[in-house]
Design a protein around this motif. Sequence first.
Motif, PDB file in Angstrom:
ATOM      1  N   ASP A 124       0.829  -1.204   0.000  1.00 11.61           N
ATOM      2  CA  ASP A 124       0.000   0.000   0.000  1.00 11.61           C
ATOM      3  C   ASP A 124       0.866   1.257   0.000  1.00 11.61           C
ATOM      4  N   GLU A 125       1.899   1.251   0.828  1.00 14.44           N
ATOM      5  CA  GLU A 125       2.755   2.435   0.935  1.00 14.44           C
ATOM      6  C   GLU A 125       3.582   2.629  -0.337  1.00 14.44           C
ATOM      7  N   GLU A 142       2.652   1.809  -3.317  1.00  8.34           N
ATOM      8  CA  GLU A 142       1.720   2.362  -4.292  1.00  8.34           C
ATOM      9  C   GLU A 142       1.461   3.839  -4.012  1.00  8.34           C
ATOM     10  N   ARG A 143       1.258   4.184  -2.750  1.00 13.07           N
ATOM     11  CA  ARG A 143       0.973   5.579  -2.392  1.00 13.07           C
ATOM     12  C   ARG A 143       2.112   6.508  -2.791  1.00 13.07           C
ATOM     13  N   ARG A 175      -4.478  -2.970  -6.098  1.00 12.64           N
ATOM     14  CA  ARG A 175      -3.541  -1.836  -6.120  1.00 12.64           C
ATOM     15  C   ARG A 175      -3.246  -1.468  -7.573  1.00 12.64           C
TER      16      ARG A 175
END
Length: 327
Positions: free
Chosen positions: A160-161, A163-164, A213
């Motif tokens: 997630d991080e 991707e962010r 994602r």
Amino acid sequence: MHDLHTHVVPPATPFLDRLVTADPRWARLEPGPDTGDVLVAGKIFRTVRRVAWDLDARRDAAQAAGVTGQLLSAMPELFAPWAPPADAVDYARAFNDWLAGELPRHGGFYAGLGVVPLRDPDAAAALLADVAGAGLVGVELPAGPPTAALHTAAWAGFLDEAERLGLLVFVHAVGGPGVADYPHPMAANGVLFPASIGTAIGGLIATGAIAARPRLRLLASHGAGSLVTELPRIDFLRDTTPALRELMPESAVESARRLWYDPLLFDAALLRLLVDVVGADRIVLGTDHPFMPVDPVSFLDDPLLPAGLAAAVRTHNPAALLGLPAS
């Protein structure tokens, strides 16, 4: 021509004085005039050429061969998957600081991928902001982390991080514990590398981690190995298993087409199959420089492959992945 699968061996590891004597398993280089020995646990693991650590000589030789840039990633033996979490964090910070400090010295020829502690995925996720802040374009991970597979909940926060932050995640094939069962390490390499990367990427696809994602940039080494043989089976099971369809909101092939791949499959017909499945625009140049004894992607010019593929792999596709001008 931008090469996105190349490895670097820092001239001094494991960087920190307290780690130098803490454990002999830290990989380190003993450089000589033209070659150097990489020692792991006190034994020579590999003898490398000077271009593995001398980035000036490496750039000059690469440019003479027509290469316009390289993406540097750690030699896989530098992952230190055995390292205790606290030491691994300190080591990763030191490696990333060293690599980030080297990049400006070479006229923009190099980009870099950092490393993260592998026994603590949450700590690895927390380090990603520093990786981005240092000017590294992403991180390199082994296909088989030591405590949990990449598709498990343990690594969800990390993905997630990444991707962010828009970081590239380069997943590199590994041998794993099964290496010891083979009489020669190259026999293990031939069998285990394609299996490990195929298992890792297939796991991310079959669990819905990729579909969840859509902006994650992920590059699979060695053409994702066995993945191309897994996709039809995964989609057959998805089509006939309602619970799997819930887990996978898109087909395995659709997820595979979101990812990027190097062409290190060593066979034109096999690369043609991968291209037919994921698209010619998803293959980027990667040569495993400087560890291959001969050019491992010379088959890119094989007439069996689609017209224009070689040029796209060597120029346009790497530029698209890294966000660079195609020229």
